[in-house]
Design a protein around this motif. Structure first.
Motif, PDB file in Angstrom:
ATOM      1  N   UNK B  53      79.272  18.939  35.938  1.00  0.00           N
ATOM      2  CA  UNK B  53      78.114  18.516  35.039  1.00  0.00           C
ATOM      3  C   UNK B  53      77.057  18.952  36.198  1.00  0.00           C
ATOM      4  N   UNK B  70      77.496  23.088  31.692  1.00  0.00           N
ATOM      5  CA  UNK B  70      78.300  21.950  31.114  1.00  0.00           C
ATOM      6  C   UNK B  70      77.643  20.673  30.704  1.00  0.00           C
ATOM      7  N   UNK B  73      74.889  21.058  27.974  1.00  0.00           N
ATOM      8  CA  UNK B  73      75.675  21.075  26.891  1.00  0.00           C
ATOM      9  C   UNK B  73      75.882  19.679  26.633  1.00  0.00           C
ATOM     10  N   UNK B  74      76.101  18.812  27.404  1.00  0.00           N
ATOM     11  CA  UNK B  74      76.253  17.203  27.404  1.00  0.00           C
ATOM     12  C   UNK B  74      74.952  16.720  26.831  1.00  0.00           C
ATOM     13  N   UNK B  77      74.534  17.472  23.238  1.00  0.00           N
ATOM     14  CA  UNK B  77      75.338  16.969  22.448  1.00  0.00           C
ATOM     15  C   UNK B  77      75.170  15.461  22.295  1.00  0.00           C
ATOM     16  N   UNK B  81      76.607  12.624  19.781  1.00  0.00           N
ATOM     17  CA  UNK B  81      77.661  11.654  20.343  1.00  0.00           C
ATOM     18  C   UNK B  81      77.217  10.096  19.903  1.00  0.00           C
TER      19      UNK B  81
END
Lengths: 226, 90
Positions: B53, B70, B73-74, B77, B81
């Protein structure tokens, strides 16, 4: 002839359609929970995904085993020559027996995993014992439709207690929707138990269960839209 | 009210701090922004590097942490989440 299905004849196929909706909801929640696991690497999301995957698989097993009875070809065969109808009957009963057991076992397993995940039961000895009890319950449920739904009610009451507690802790719209959906699903299990004596209650049970899963679907859509 | 951050909240805070600095940050700046002890920050940094990440790079003898695709994207998201997790009490 043993009664394999509790659905009234006019409802044949409709219950499968309702259950296919539940399959879709289960798979959607399983997919998103697995995605959350891939981001967070926290195992409870993986377990949560597994439980809803098994819910979807259980409904699918039910749909497949029930659909066999809903085909017109089978009806014709059963009213035809004794030899032909017995042959078809034996085939159908074998598939249906396996399918029903798989559906029952997977549903109980799904709610066991959900219960263990929500209540954070990490002791392997306790989990092993609960798993063994699920196998016993699934084997006994082959002979007792009421016992299966009674067992599910017990799980659902505990799961509802968790979600209702979650809502009481912080009163958000989504928490309320999740709690409501599981309360409605628990109620549907009660109607399923009564449907063993009254076919119309099977329709009520399926409808109430569908409503529960639709509320869950709406909740997921609300979450994913953010 | 729970004042302690959860692990995913801390990870999000770290990644957002890096994102907020144009995608690249010095370790000292990250230490201040993340509001963690040096030991804890090191643990999280190692974990984020393992999970691809963030990446570590050297520029003109200075060490930087850069957020990866990545990691980005976390962050995007994360809100979904958290909402998912909150709705189901996970």
């Amino acid at each position: 002839m043993v009664l394999y299905v509790y659905s009234p004849k006019w409802f044949y196929g409709f219950d499968s359609i309702f259950e296919i909706v539940s399959v879709i909801v289960g798979l959607l929640i399983a997919y998103y929970s697995y995605k959350a696991y891939r981001y967070t690497y926290q195992r409870r999301y993986l377990h949560f995904a597994a439980s809803f995957f098994f819910v979807a698989a259980a409904f699918l097993a039910n749909v497949i085993s029930n659909m066999i009875f809903y085909t017109k070809t089978l009806e014709k065969d059963l009213t035809g020559l004794t030899v032909a109808s017995v042959y078809v009957f034996k085939q159908v009963s074998w598939v249906s027996t396996i399918g029903s057991f798989v559906g029952v076992f997977l549903m109980l397993l799904a709610f066991l995993i959900l219960f263990v995940t929500l209540y954070r039961i990490s002791d392997k000895k306790i989990n092993f014992l609960l798993f063994y009890l699920i196998i016993v319950a699934a084997l006994y449920s082959k002979h007792s439709f009421i016992f299966f739904h009674g067992t599910l009610i017990v799980f659902m009451i505990l799961i509802c207690a968790y979600f209702c507690g979650n809502y009481r802790a912080k009163k958000t719209k989504n928490r309320r929707l999740v709690a409501s959906s599981f309360v409605i699903m628990a109620l549907s299990q009660l109607f399923f138990m009564i449907s063993a004596f009254n076919g119309v209650m099977f329709v009520v049970a399926q409808t109430v269960q569908l409503i529960g899963y639709l509320i869950l679907l709406f909740t997921i859509i609300m979450v994913l839209r953010k | 009210m729970n004042l302690r951050r959860t692990k995913i909240e801390i990870i999000n805070d770290i990644l957002k701090s890096i994102q907020g600095k144009g995608g690249k940050i010095k370790p000292t700046h990250l230490l201040y922004k993340s509001n963690l002890s040096h030991t804890k920050m090191k643990e999280y940094i190692n974990e984020l590097k393992e999970k691809d990440m963030i990446s570590e790079e050297l520029e003109e003898n200075n060490k930087y942490f850069r957020i990866t695709d990545k990691g980005l994207k976390y962050v995007s998201e994360y809100k979904k989440i958290m909402e998912f997790s909150d709705s189901f009490g996970l």
